[in-house]
Structure formats: structure tokens, C-alpha cells
Design a protein around this motif. Structure first.
Motif, PDB file in Angstrom:
ATOM      1  N   ASP A 215      53.192  53.296  50.561  1.00 31.54           N
ATOM      2  CA  ASP A 215      52.573  52.854  49.306  1.00 31.54           C
ATOM      3  C   ASP A 215      51.075  53.079  49.366  1.00 31.54           C
ATOM      4  O   ASP A 215      50.445  52.864  50.411  1.00 31.54           O
ATOM      5  CB  ASP A 215      52.832  51.360  49.074  1.00 31.54           C
ATOM      6  CG  ASP A 215      54.293  51.059  48.817  1.00 31.54           C
ATOM      7  OD1 ASP A 215      54.903  51.750  47.984  1.00 31.54           O
ATOM      8  OD2 ASP A 215      54.818  50.129  49.448  1.00 31.54           O
ATOM      9  N   ARG A 216      50.533  53.495  48.237  1.00 32.09           N
ATOM     10  CA  ARG A 216      49.084  53.647  48.087  1.00 32.09           C
ATOM     11  C   ARG A 216      48.644  52.804  46.902  1.00 32.09           C
ATOM     12  O   ARG A 216      49.028  53.064  45.772  1.00 32.09           O
ATOM     13  CB  ARG A 216      48.719  55.109  47.848  1.00 32.09           C
ATOM     14  CG  ARG A 216      48.813  55.937  49.095  1.00 32.09           C
ATOM     15  CD  ARG A 216      48.567  57.417  48.801  1.00 32.09           C
ATOM     16  NE  ARG A 216      48.430  58.208  49.998  1.00 32.09           N
ATOM     17  CZ  ARG A 216      49.395  58.464  50.871  1.00 32.09           C
ATOM     18  NH1 ARG A 216      50.580  57.940  50.683  1.00 32.09           N
ATOM     19  NH2 ARG A 216      49.185  59.207  51.933  1.00 32.09           N
ATOM     20  N   ASP A 217      47.830  51.791  47.188  1.00 32.65           N
ATOM     21  CA  ASP A 217      47.323  50.895  46.154  1.00 32.65           C
ATOM     22  C   ASP A 217      45.856  51.233  45.923  1.00 32.65           C
ATOM     23  O   ASP A 217      45.033  51.075  46.821  1.00 32.65           O
ATOM     24  CB  ASP A 217      47.485  49.437  46.609  1.00 32.65           C
ATOM     25  CG  ASP A 217      46.989  48.451  45.581  1.00 32.65           C
ATOM     26  OD1 ASP A 217      46.495  48.866  44.509  1.00 32.65           O
ATOM     27  OD2 ASP A 217      47.091  47.237  45.856  1.00 32.65           O
ATOM     28  N   TYR A 218      45.547  51.694  44.733  1.00 28.36           N
ATOM     29  CA  TYR A 218      44.186  52.112  44.420  1.00 28.36           C
ATOM     30  C   TYR A 218      43.316  50.961  43.922  1.00 28.36           C
ATOM     31  O   TYR A 218      42.126  51.124  43.727  1.00 28.36           O
ATOM     32  CB  TYR A 218      44.197  53.261  43.414  1.00 28.36           C
ATOM     33  CG  TYR A 218      44.711  54.523  44.047  1.00 28.36           C
ATOM     34  CD1 TYR A 218      43.845  55.403  44.671  1.00 28.36           C
ATOM     35  CD2 TYR A 218      46.062  54.809  44.072  1.00 28.36           C
ATOM     36  CE1 TYR A 218      44.314  56.550  45.286  1.00 28.36           C
ATOM     37  CE2 TYR A 218      46.542  55.957  44.693  1.00 28.36           C
ATOM     38  CZ  TYR A 218      45.666  56.814  45.294  1.00 28.36           C
ATOM     39  OH  TYR A 218      46.129  57.936  45.911  1.00 28.36           O
ATOM     40  N   GLY A 219      43.916  49.805  43.730  1.00 26.73           N
ATOM     41  CA  GLY A 219      43.139  48.623  43.392  1.00 26.73           C
ATOM     42  C   GLY A 219      42.401  48.693  42.065  1.00 26.73           C
ATOM     43  O   GLY A 219      41.386  48.036  41.907  1.00 26.73           O
ATOM     44  N   THR A 220      42.900  49.463  41.110  1.00 20.18           N
ATOM     45  CA  THR A 220      42.237  49.483  39.806  1.00 20.18           C
ATOM     46  C   THR A 220      42.687  48.258  39.012  1.00 20.18           C
ATOM     47  O   THR A 220      43.797  47.770  39.175  1.00 20.18           O
ATOM     48  CB  THR A 220      42.568  50.760  39.005  1.00 20.18           C
ATOM     49  OG1 THR A 220      43.976  50.941  38.997  1.00 20.18           O
ATOM     50  CG2 THR A 220      41.908  51.971  39.594  1.00 20.18           C
ATOM     51  N   ARG A 221      41.801  47.771  38.180  1.00 17.12           N
ATOM     52  CA  ARG A 221      42.180  46.654  37.324  1.00 17.12           C
ATOM     53  C   ARG A 221      41.781  46.976  35.897  1.00 17.12           C
ATOM     54  O   ARG A 221      40.807  47.697  35.645  1.00 17.12           O
ATOM     55  CB  ARG A 221      41.559  45.356  37.799  1.00 17.12           C
ATOM     56  CG  ARG A 221      40.071  45.295  37.716  1.00 17.12           C
ATOM     57  CD  ARG A 221      39.548  43.947  38.160  1.00 17.12           C
ATOM     58  NE  ARG A 221      38.146  44.096  38.518  1.00 17.12           N
ATOM     59  CZ  ARG A 221      37.494  43.272  39.284  1.00 17.12           C
ATOM     60  NH1 ARG A 221      38.104  42.229  39.781  1.00 17.12           N
ATOM     61  NH2 ARG A 221      36.233  43.469  39.554  1.00 17.12           N
TER      62      ARG A 221
END
Length: 121
Positions: free
Chosen positions: A15-21
Motif C-alpha cells: 500500500d502507498r498512502d500519499y496522505g492527501t486531504r
């Protein structure tokens, strides 16, 4: 720093979480914000083994105090600096027939790759 000698069995989930909100304003317009420059990468897999391998994994987790201390792990020939993604690791004991006791184990493991900013020299 120690290296975890653990080979995944079966499929590997990366998994790759780019942390955009996303922020939605009163007029309905959405604005996206990038929190991280590089994604948080996690590796989730199942591992199985005999009683000796179960003890190795338990001892390794204990020595790292769960997910407190990082360690090295090899994946696809690359040496990664990782830590357990959670402070809790569940190990299912496999018991033998006719009262043999524990003969093996199965565990679901999730490792989190450390970002460059988390690496201390």
C-alpha cells in the motif's frame, strides 16, 4: 541493527498512502492538500512456520518492543528499513493432533517502511 529473516507466503499487499486531504468550503469547492512529499509504504503478508520459527518471530517482536524500534527486512532483493506497523502482532498457534501441543504458527504481518525523515543516524 538487526534484520528480520521472514519470508512471506502467498500474496503480498503493498500500500502507498500519499496522505492527501480534501477540504470542502461552504460554496462546495474542494481543495486538496498534499501532506507528505513521499508516500507511506506498507507491506502486508502472511507467514507460516514451525514451532522454532514461531519462537524466532516472538523473540524478534519482543526485542523490538513491538513496533518501537526499526529493523531491516529484505523484499525483492532490496534492503528496507522498516518497523511493525502496529504495536500488536497476532500469531495463530497451530496445534497438533492427540495432544501434541503447538506444532506451528500463522501470522499476518504488516511492515511500514521508514521515510528518510524518520531515519536517525
Amino acid at each position: 541493527m538487526e534484520t528480520l529473516e521472514l519470508v512471506p507466503r502467498g500474496d503480498m499487499q503493498v500500500d502507498r498512502d500519499y496522505g492527501t486531504r480534501a477540504i470542502t468550503f461552504e460554496n462546495g469547492v474542494k481543495q486538496y492538500q498534499r501532506i507528505w512529499v513521499t508516500p507511506r509504504v506498507t507491506y502486508s503478508f502472511t507467514t507460516q512456520g514451525d514451532k522454532a520459527m514461531k519462537k524466532y518471530l516472538e523473540d524478534f517482536i519482543e526485542a523490538r518492543h513491538g513496533n518501537y524500534e526499526p529493523f531491516y527486512w529484505y523484499y525483492e532483493g532490496e534492503k528496507l528499513l522498516v518497523r511493525f506497523a502496529d504495536s500488536k502482532v497476532t500469531i495463530k498457534e497451530i496445534r497438533g493432533y492427540a495432544g501434541e501441543g503447538v506444532v506451528g504458527y500463522e501470522a499476518s504481518v504488516t511492515l511500514e517502511k521508514l521515510k528518510d525523515s524518520e531515519v536517525t543516524s
